[in-house]
Design a protein around this motif. Sequence first.
Motif, PDB file in Angstrom:
ATOM      1  N   THR A  42       0.830  -1.210  -0.203  1.00 31.31           N
ATOM      2  CA  THR A  42      -0.189   0.009   0.079  1.00 31.31           C
ATOM      3  C   THR A  42       0.899   1.114  -0.016  1.00 31.31           C
ATOM      4  O   THR A  42       0.358   2.418  -0.398  1.00 31.31           O
ATOM      5  CB  THR A  42      -1.035  -0.004   1.314  1.00 31.31           C
ATOM      6  N   ARG A  95       0.570   4.604  -6.835  1.00 29.10           N
ATOM      7  CA  ARG A  95      -0.270   4.006  -7.990  1.00 29.10           C
ATOM      8  C   ARG A  95       0.707   4.083  -9.471  1.00 29.10           C
ATOM      9  O   ARG A  95       0.614   3.102 -10.286  1.00 29.10           O
ATOM     10  CB  ARG A  95      -1.331   4.368  -8.278  1.00 29.10           C
ATOM     11  N   SER A 146      -7.217  -2.355   0.821  1.00 27.85           N
ATOM     12  CA  SER A 146      -6.462  -1.619   0.146  1.00 27.85           C
ATOM     13  C   SER A 146      -5.110  -2.134  -0.642  1.00 27.85           C
ATOM     14  O   SER A 146      -4.650  -1.963  -1.895  1.00 27.85           O
ATOM     15  CB  SER A 146      -5.921  -0.432   1.119  1.00 27.85           C
ATOM     16  N   ASP A 171      -6.450  -4.152  -3.728  1.00 24.88           N
ATOM     17  CA  ASP A 171      -6.801  -2.879  -4.897  1.00 24.88           C
ATOM     18  C   ASP A 171      -5.278  -2.610  -5.641  1.00 24.88           C
ATOM     19  O   ASP A 171      -5.370  -2.418  -6.644  1.00 24.88           O
ATOM     20  CB  ASP A 171      -7.598  -1.712  -4.157  1.00 24.88           C
ATOM     21  N   ARG A 172      -4.331  -2.624  -4.771  1.00 17.74           N
ATOM     22  CA  ARG A 172      -3.041  -2.136  -5.207  1.00 17.74           C
ATOM     23  C   ARG A 172      -2.652  -3.432  -5.965  1.00 17.74           C
ATOM     24  O   ARG A 172      -1.970  -3.018  -7.260  1.00 17.74           O
ATOM     25  CB  ARG A 172      -1.899  -1.822  -4.246  1.00 17.74           C
ATOM     26  N   SER A 195       1.200  -3.051 -11.665  1.00 19.33           N
ATOM     27  CA  SER A 195       1.169  -4.271 -10.778  1.00 19.33           C
ATOM     28  C   SER A 195       1.581  -5.439 -11.716  1.00 19.33           C
ATOM     29  O   SER A 195       1.062  -5.803 -12.533  1.00 19.33           O
ATOM     30  CB  SER A 195       0.074  -4.495 -10.009  1.00 19.33           C
TER      31      SER A 195
END
Length: 138
Positions: free
Chosen positions: A41, A45, A97, A100-101, A107
């Motif tokens: 986290t 992004r 979270s 989601d990442r 990723s």
Amino acid sequence: MGTWDIGHFDNDTAADFGGGLDDAPSDKREALLRDALTAVTRTGREEYLDSEEAVVAVAAAALIAAQCPGGAPVTTPYGPDEPLPPLDPELRGLAVSALDRVVGENSELPGLWAGAGAGEQWAAGVTGLRKVLAEAVV
């Protein structure tokens, strides 16, 4: 990374993480889960997320989800053998979270699974974990 199946612990890195939890004192296991999630986290992004960190975060999320209502127990021989103590419910939101990442842009892991022809199946497993965790966020 050696991977032999689609499960959350079915790769060398996640299996090693499970073994590391067994090796850790009981009162340190929650911190190891938190560290695994935070490692993911804290990346922005726009930063690249390496698959090694991502698979550990998914494994940690699976262990946290196992303690949630509707969560599936982690029964694989590659996960920890020792039961985890009751975990702080605050970890559930952090796990959401992190997941989601893991499935987001920049990723590596989703691309690896897509390239292996199992992207949808892998994503469905992660989505299932996320759903259990999100429903249990307090």
